[in-house]
Design an enzyme around this catalytic site. Structure first.
Site, PDB file in Angstrom:
ATOM      1  N   ARG A 142       0.825  -1.213   0.000  1.00 40.78           N
ATOM      2  CA  ARG A 142       0.000   0.000   0.000  1.00 40.78           C
ATOM      3  C   ARG A 142       0.856   1.259   0.000  1.00 40.78           C
ATOM      4  O   ARG A 142       0.404   2.344  -0.326  1.00 40.78           O
ATOM      5  CB  ARG A 142      -0.981  -0.031   1.189  1.00 40.78           C
ATOM      6  CG  ARG A 142      -2.037   1.038   1.126  1.00 40.78           C
ATOM      7  CD  ARG A 142      -3.237   0.851   2.065  1.00 40.78           C
ATOM      8  NE  ARG A 142      -3.103  -0.147   3.084  1.00 40.78           N
ATOM      9  CZ  ARG A 142      -2.456   0.022   4.248  1.00 40.78           C
ATOM     10  NH1 ARG A 142      -1.916   1.192   4.539  1.00 40.78           N
ATOM     11  NH2 ARG A 142      -2.372  -0.961   5.123  1.00 40.78           N
ATOM     12  N   TYR A 155     -17.978  15.865 -13.469  1.00 40.33           N
ATOM     13  CA  TYR A 155     -18.349  14.445 -13.418  1.00 40.33           C
ATOM     14  C   TYR A 155     -19.332  14.216 -12.274  1.00 40.33           C
ATOM     15  O   TYR A 155     -19.140  14.725 -11.161  1.00 40.33           O
ATOM     16  CB  TYR A 155     -17.070  13.622 -13.218  1.00 40.33           C
ATOM     17  CG  TYR A 155     -17.248  12.139 -13.362  1.00 40.33           C
ATOM     18  CD1 TYR A 155     -17.490  11.566 -14.608  1.00 40.33           C
ATOM     19  CD2 TYR A 155     -17.150  11.304 -12.260  1.00 40.33           C
ATOM     20  CE1 TYR A 155     -17.639  10.203 -14.740  1.00 40.33           C
ATOM     21  CE2 TYR A 155     -17.292   9.933 -12.391  1.00 40.33           C
ATOM     22  CZ  TYR A 155     -17.539   9.392 -13.632  1.00 40.33           C
ATOM     23  OH  TYR A 155     -17.683   8.033 -13.749  1.00 40.33           O
ATOM     24  N   ASP A 182      -9.685  18.242 -13.876  1.00 42.48           N
ATOM     25  CA  ASP A 182      -9.856  16.877 -14.333  1.00 42.48           C
ATOM     26  C   ASP A 182      -9.725  16.928 -15.855  1.00 42.48           C
ATOM     27  O   ASP A 182     -10.585  17.462 -16.550  1.00 42.48           O
ATOM     28  CB  ASP A 182     -11.236  16.365 -13.895  1.00 42.48           C
ATOM     29  CG  ASP A 182     -11.509  14.936 -14.340  1.00 42.48           C
ATOM     30  OD1 ASP A 182     -10.875  14.488 -15.310  1.00 42.48           O
ATOM     31  OD2 ASP A 182     -12.370  14.276 -13.728  1.00 42.48           O
ATOM     32  N   LYS A 203      -9.812   5.611 -19.003  1.00 49.92           N
ATOM     33  CA  LYS A 203     -10.306   6.036 -20.315  1.00 49.92           C
ATOM     34  C   LYS A 203      -9.173   5.944 -21.355  1.00 49.92           C
ATOM     35  O   LYS A 203      -8.715   4.870 -21.615  1.00 49.92           O
ATOM     36  CB  LYS A 203     -10.896   7.437 -20.181  1.00 49.92           C
ATOM     37  CG  LYS A 203     -11.829   7.603 -18.953  1.00 49.92           C
ATOM     38  CD  LYS A 203     -13.065   6.737 -19.012  1.00 49.92           C
ATOM     39  CE  LYS A 203     -13.821   6.655 -17.692  1.00 49.92           C
ATOM     40  NZ  LYS A 203     -14.198   7.911 -17.087  1.00 49.92           N
TER      41      LYS A 203
HETATM   42  C1  PLP Z   1     -14.628   8.268 -15.748  1.00 48.48           C
HETATM   43  C2  PLP Z   1     -14.337   9.595 -15.199  1.00 48.48           C
HETATM   44  C3  PLP Z   1     -14.009   9.767 -13.859  1.00 48.48           C
HETATM   45  C4  PLP Z   1     -13.981   8.635 -12.880  1.00 48.48           C
HETATM   46  O1  PLP Z   1     -12.980   7.725 -13.172  1.00 48.48           O
HETATM   47  P1  PLP Z   1     -13.032   6.160 -12.764  1.00 48.48           P
HETATM   48  O2  PLP Z   1     -11.763   5.645 -13.284  1.00 48.48           O
HETATM   49  O3  PLP Z   1     -14.256   5.603 -13.421  1.00 48.48           O
HETATM   50  O4  PLP Z   1     -13.160   6.120 -11.283  1.00 48.48           O
HETATM   51  C5  PLP Z   1     -13.716  11.047 -13.419  1.00 48.48           C
HETATM   52  N1  PLP Z   1     -13.755  12.098 -14.252  1.00 48.48           N
HETATM   53  C6  PLP Z   1     -14.075  11.968 -15.555  1.00 48.48           C
HETATM   54  C7  PLP Z   1     -14.094  13.174 -16.423  1.00 48.48           C
HETATM   55  C8  PLP Z   1     -14.382  10.712 -16.077  1.00 48.48           C
HETATM   56  O5  PLP Z   1     -14.697  10.584 -17.364  1.00 48.48           O
END
Ligand code: PLP
Length: 398
Positions: free
Chosen positions: A64, A117, A189, A214
């Site tokens: 961890r 998000y 983000d 993604k």
């Molecule tokens: C998918 C997504 C998240 C969350 O990410 P996870 O890997 O699913 O926890 C946060 N912000 C944006 C813009 C996203 O597309």
């Protein structure tokens, strides 16, 4: 090509995606990154323990707290985003929540933009309240509203760019100017952009967050997240991460590293395909509106093309008709998969009203601008012509 601080030529992003952050001599002379699949690490003798505990000598201790496979991913991501340091997490949401919690305490205030998000907004609006942390939600693009929302106890402004599903673009220079005036931190983000299309740190943004699930991993097969920024901020986040425990598994992290090697290739293609599909949709008689930041008709086209390399792989659109015709479109697709997420090799289509906002009333959805005929298309790496044929089949049913 840019020069690095020591005057050497900076390697291109494509090269660094394959090589950055890793020594060329690896365990057993392996070419690929070894997967150190262990939960703990051992010490040879008492001297090694004491060198580690008292003299701060580098040594892995427990899974961890760090793992060599994960370290490679952290160094590579820091390099690609142009940051001093990075922490990798088991998901994007783990990166976001751990980062936020590391920056606030009771009595603080934060500002977030309204089309962030869904789960990030929910965390800020509902859960932070339990710790007496106040949150103001500002309308995206309202820079004066943002300026007014910042108080003496505001710790940071959190936003996204591009956003989901309308691909709104935050003017990072304006964001930085507002934040600088009030001496608050800025968090972006940047999942929809990736470091191929946009590097917020170059605009003075303090922390960049990525859902590596993604584009960066890019194969729709793992979840992972990351935060990038300067060493002292990232140290704080890493320290809390050790308690929160959103640790990525080493094998999963290897898949992230594998995906990273090809992400510039994939994103370049997704940029191209998405623009071609957006142009096709814009000229289609059954389409009433297309949202894509690199289309001249997008309200943020000028900012998008100034601060981004490409528009990314997501195109949103509205069709003629109603919920019933939306069902017909979904049901006649043979190539695009129907499902949430984005950034992987397979093209995915989602209908926000039926999926992400199914628990809202029609009135609530429309207040957020989520119409019954709105779709979000997340392009994969297939041939653009084949995707267009598939969409044509669906649109002919409306
Ligand atoms: C998918 C997504 C998240 C969350 O990410 P996870 O890997 O699913 O926890 C946060 N912000 C944006 C813009 C996203 O597309």
């Amino acid at each position: 090509m840019a020069k690095t601080k020591c005057g050497r030529k900076q390697l291109s992003l494509a090269t660094r995606s394959v090589h950055a952050g890793e020594s060329r001599r690896r365990f057993a002379d392996s070419l690929t990154t070894p997967i150190i699949q262990t939960s703990t690490f051992t010490f040879k003798d008492s001297r090694e323990i004491e060198d580690f505990t008292r003299k701060g000598k580098d040594h892995y201790e427990y899974g961890r707290y760090g793992n060599p496979t994960v370290t490679v991913a952290e160094k590579r991501l820091a390099d690609l985003e142009g940051s001093e340091d990075c922490v990798v997490f088991s998901s994007g949401m783990s990166a976001i929540t751990t980062t936020i919690l590391s920056l606030v305490q009771s009595g603080d205030h934060i500002v977030i933009t309204d089309d962030s998000y869904k789960k990030t907004l929910e965390f800020c609006r509902s859960y932070l309240k339990q710790f007496a942390i106040d949150c103001t939600i500002v309308s995206f693009g309202d820079y004066e509203g943002l300026d007014r929302a910042i108080r003496r106890n505001t710790r940071f402004v959190f936003s996204e760019s591009p956003t989901n599903p309308y691909l709104n673009i935050f003017d990072l220079k304006k964001l930085k100017a507002v934040a600088e005036r009030h001496k608050v931190l800025t968090l972006i983000d940047s999942t929809f952009a990736t470091p191929y299309n946009q590097r917020p740190l170059e605009y003075g943004i303090d922390l960049v967050l990525q859902s590596c699930t993604k584009y960066l991993a890019g194969h729709n097969d793992i979840l992972a997240g990351a935060v990038m920024g300067n060493r002292s901020l990232v140290d704080r986040i890493r320290n809390l991460h050790k308690s929160m425990g959103g640790t990525i598994d080493p094998h999963c992290c290897y898949l992230l590293l594998r995906g990273l090697k090809t992400f510039p290739l994939r994103v370049a293609r997704q940029n191209e395909t998405a623009l071609a599909v957006a142009r096709y949709l814009q000229s289609h008689p059954k389409i009433t509106r297309v949202y894509y930041p690199f289309l001249e008709s997008h309200p943020h086209y000028a900012v998008a093309t100034a601060q981004m390399q490409g528009g990314g792989g997501v195109v949103s659109f509205e069709t003629k008709g109603d919920l019933n015709s939306a069902r017909k479109l979904i049901d006649s697709l043979q190539l695009c998969f129907v499902g949430p997420s984005l950034g992987g090799v397979e093209t995915l289509i989602t209908h926000p009203a039926m999926v992400s906002y199914y628990d809202y009333t029609r009135k609530e959805r429309y207040a957020l601008g989520i119409k019954d005929t709105l779709f979000r298309l997340a392009l994969g790496i297939e041939d653009a012509g084949d995707i267009i044929d598939d969409l044509e089949r669906g649109l002919s049913k409306i």
